[in-house]
Design an enzyme around this catalytic site. Sequence first.
Site, PDB file in Angstrom:
ATOM      1  N   ASP A  13       0.814  -1.222   0.000  1.00 39.57           N
ATOM      2  CA  ASP A  13       0.000   0.000   0.000  1.00 39.57           C
ATOM      3  C   ASP A  13       0.846   1.270   0.000  1.00 39.57           C
ATOM      4  O   ASP A  13       0.667   2.162   0.838  1.00 39.57           O
ATOM      5  CB  ASP A  13      -0.938   0.021   1.210  1.00 39.57           C
ATOM      6  N   GLU A 191     -11.071   1.231  -3.455  1.00 38.31           N
ATOM      7  CA  GLU A 191     -10.501   1.658  -2.174  1.00 38.31           C
ATOM      8  C   GLU A 191      -9.265   2.524  -2.452  1.00 38.31           C
ATOM      9  O   GLU A 191      -8.957   2.852  -3.579  1.00 38.31           O
ATOM     10  CB  GLU A 191     -10.120   0.424  -1.339  1.00 38.31           C
TER      11      GLU A 191
END
Length: 536
Positions: A13, A191
Amino acid sequence: MIRNPVLPGFNPDPSICRVGEDYYIATSTFEWYPGVQIHQSRDLVNWRLASRPLNRAALLDMRGNPDSCGIWAPCLSYAHGRFWLVYTDVKRLDGNFKDSHNYVTTSDAVDGEWTDRIYVNSSGFDPSLFHDDDGRKWFMNMQWNHRGPGTGGNPEHASFDGILLQQWNEIEGLSGPAINIYPGTARGLTEAPHIFKRNGWYYLTTAEGGTGYRHAVTMARSRSITGPYEDHPQKHLISSAAAPRHPIQRAGHGQYVETPDGETYHTFLMGRPISGPGKSGRFCPLGRETGIERCVWHDDDWLYLEQGGLLPRVEVPSPTDVEPDSPRSVRRTFDGDALPPEFQWLRTPEKDRIFRLGDGSLTLIGRESIGSWFEQALVARRQEHLAYVAETMVSFDPVTYQQAAGLTTYYNRYKFHALLLTHDPDAGRVLSIVSCNGDWPDGKLTMALDAPVRVSDAPVEMRVEVNHASQQFSWRQSGGAWKEVGPALDASVISDEGGRGEHASFTGAFVGMIAFDLTGQGAEARFSRFDYEPRG
């Protein structure tokens, strides 16, 4: 050249920002403490760990968090002379709910003291903060929908119910309406929002397709920050979902950055699968790593990969003429008053209850069982290579089978192997091997040895050799020859794909030192060294 991954091993991420000539990448740490890894580079090629900012209870306490919860998808930015870090502490994984709490902390220096956290909201995870050029700040996160199929904005993945945007400042908090600015594409699982501004356009990048093999970086844009947003002509900027034989898989979830000279790059999450014995037939032993790709702007004011298409490259032109560092062995002897930088522990801000340093050793204070979600004395480092050897030496005097200490390859409470020095009522001081080979509800403890191995009262050296999908424990005492103990074990268990698979757990493989004492008396084990040698 930039050689991907730039952050090998469990570093998912990636949120990137540049301050002057320095680049910073913040990555998720999930249940590992301290929270968030921030790496620094001046060339996008070689990176060093600069800090783990969430290092005290006023910023993070994850005791009781399930596996694969904790810190999800931080966002790092720089504005008004300060670093801003936005992060989620997720308290639940299975079931319809997530209980994801979002916070902001700031610091004048990335390796300095970070302010106590400011609570923002809990409407979803993967928060992000955008500093607009008019002085306003905008807080974003995906909206989590617990109601089930047919109720959300995306027909295929109802739980991921679009990207919320709302004004925010550190004095008054959120203000104005929360606007759902982007439902995502048909790939769904939308997301990880990030916004940047260029030529009057607000560009929104998101991650889609889940964090497995259908992952992607999706791009959209609007003239107004509140939308409506139009999709990129390709919909996605980066993805390897359509190329299952490409060496880089699971590509998605990243952020845009510009060099001082205006060159453009984009980080992305990635995995490097190899063949394994599990049900998927392939697994990523190094978990979700961080890569970087070079991009170009076309005349249509859309960003594209420099080479065209969606596939990221293993080697990417860098902005400077710098060679990547070579892998090197690391030997730690615990002589200082702080853990070596590569080591972390699990969940608790009260580290003094599970370990201490001094007298040239790391002392683990046996607490709850291996795999506990509350107070586990496990200190470990990431696996960063497909093949490696790790060694340690332990001094420990167990008096019951409820006390044990040793060397472990560890993913979570249901996926680990451990060589333990313990006590047997009939044989006295012995070695045993315990394993857990899959996620709940199937995960049960197994014993690899038909009978425990007796050892003398001298310290025990322990060794594990991991070679792709296989691993082997060994031991010795008093400088003798290494002796293999137990069979070769399945190393593919120690991965996202082990157990229930890539969407049931998504952290990374560690190797380290463990101690537990189920009597509650806190028996102590002294570890005098820890060596990690890359083999390939």
